[in-house]
Design an enzyme around this catalytic site. Sequence first.
Site, mmCIF file in Angstrom:
data_model
loop_
_atom_site.group_PDB
_atom_site.id
_atom_site.type_symbol
_atom_site.label_atom_id
_atom_site.label_comp_id
_atom_site.label_asym_id
_atom_site.label_seq_id
_atom_site.Cartn_x
_atom_site.Cartn_y
_atom_site.Cartn_z
ATOM 1 N N GLU A 86 -6.298 6.795 -1.587
ATOM 2 C CA GLU A 86 -6.264 5.635 -0.702
ATOM 3 C C GLU A 86 -6.755 4.383 -1.424
ATOM 4 O OE1 GLU A 86 -5.300 5.092 2.832
ATOM 5 O OE2 GLU A 86 -4.085 6.617 1.869
ATOM 6 N N HIS A 97 0.835 -1.206 0.000
ATOM 7 C CA HIS A 97 0.000 0.000 0.000
ATOM 8 C C HIS A 97 0.871 1.259 0.000
ATOM 9 C CE1 HIS A 97 -3.511 2.496 1.332
ATOM 10 N NE2 HIS A 97 -2.535 3.203 1.883
ATOM 11 N N GLU A 98 1.895 1.280 0.842
ATOM 12 C CA GLU A 98 2.747 2.465 0.938
ATOM 13 C C GLU A 98 3.582 2.654 -0.331
ATOM 14 O OE1 GLU A 98 2.612 4.777 3.353
ATOM 15 O OE2 GLU A 98 0.894 3.586 3.975
ATOM 16 N N HIS A 127 1.556 4.354 -3.006
ATOM 17 C CA HIS A 127 1.504 5.816 -2.906
ATOM 18 C C HIS A 127 2.709 6.445 -3.605
ATOM 19 C CE1 HIS A 127 -2.004 6.554 -0.491
ATOM 20 N NE2 HIS A 127 -1.583 5.828 0.533
#
Length: 273
Positions: free
Chosen positions: A202, A144-145, A148
Amino acid sequence: MGKLAVVCAVGAGLLLSGCQAVNTTNGGAVGVERKQYMFSMLSSQQVDQMYAQSYQQTVSEASTKGALDKTSANAKRLQAIANRLIAQAPAFRPDASQWNWEVNLIKSDELNANCGPGGKIIFYSGIIDQLKLSDDEIAAIMGHEIAHALREHGRESMSKAYGIEIAKQGAGALLGLGQDSLGLADTVVNYSLTLPNSRSNENEADLIGLELAARAGYNPNAAITLWQKMARESQDAPPEFMSTHPASSSRIAALQAAIPKVMPLYQQAPKTQ
């Protein structure tokens, strides 16, 4: 036309450099195709360099305090998981293979993790220990990070802020900022690390992170157990991670809906590397 597109249109009339509609990543199996609006005067390289300075300061301070963990079992786990995920990042953007990736674990009770612009990953031991994360769940957070960073959501947020500033104050103000002391290092940290991402950002990070983990051989179902743990943890005193990554039933539902798209990738992936 979205709000940022309108702001960019105003800015384009004020600056020769203006705004560009780009898609920073390939869509992947999860189909992330949203166009992003970036100010060309704020390049990826500039943002990466600014964040790298802040990252190195954080790492140096942790080292000085004896909090930088390079040798524990968790540090080795983290590096091994990162290696597998990083190897899959070029599936979304080929130039990620040329990034100067870094992974560090800081000994702290803080429940937090981040991957900043240019591939600078930090985990705090608290999030691993207190949530008793499995390798698959660590991969869900890290994927997930990393997503980004691949999508340059920090640069996108900065572009939006600059666009609003242009619309409010005109080209002269922005040109002045571009030539004087901008405090851009603080700005990029603020927008890429400490401020909440939009719902769309997100959602993109959830989907791309899910696929990265699956491609790397980590069970995508771990994203569900991870966010269930996060939701339970946030009931009393929300941890720092939850201030920028709120868990919700809709988030979990969206992940559950996407898992069938990435499960074949997981089944085909080697489980150890």
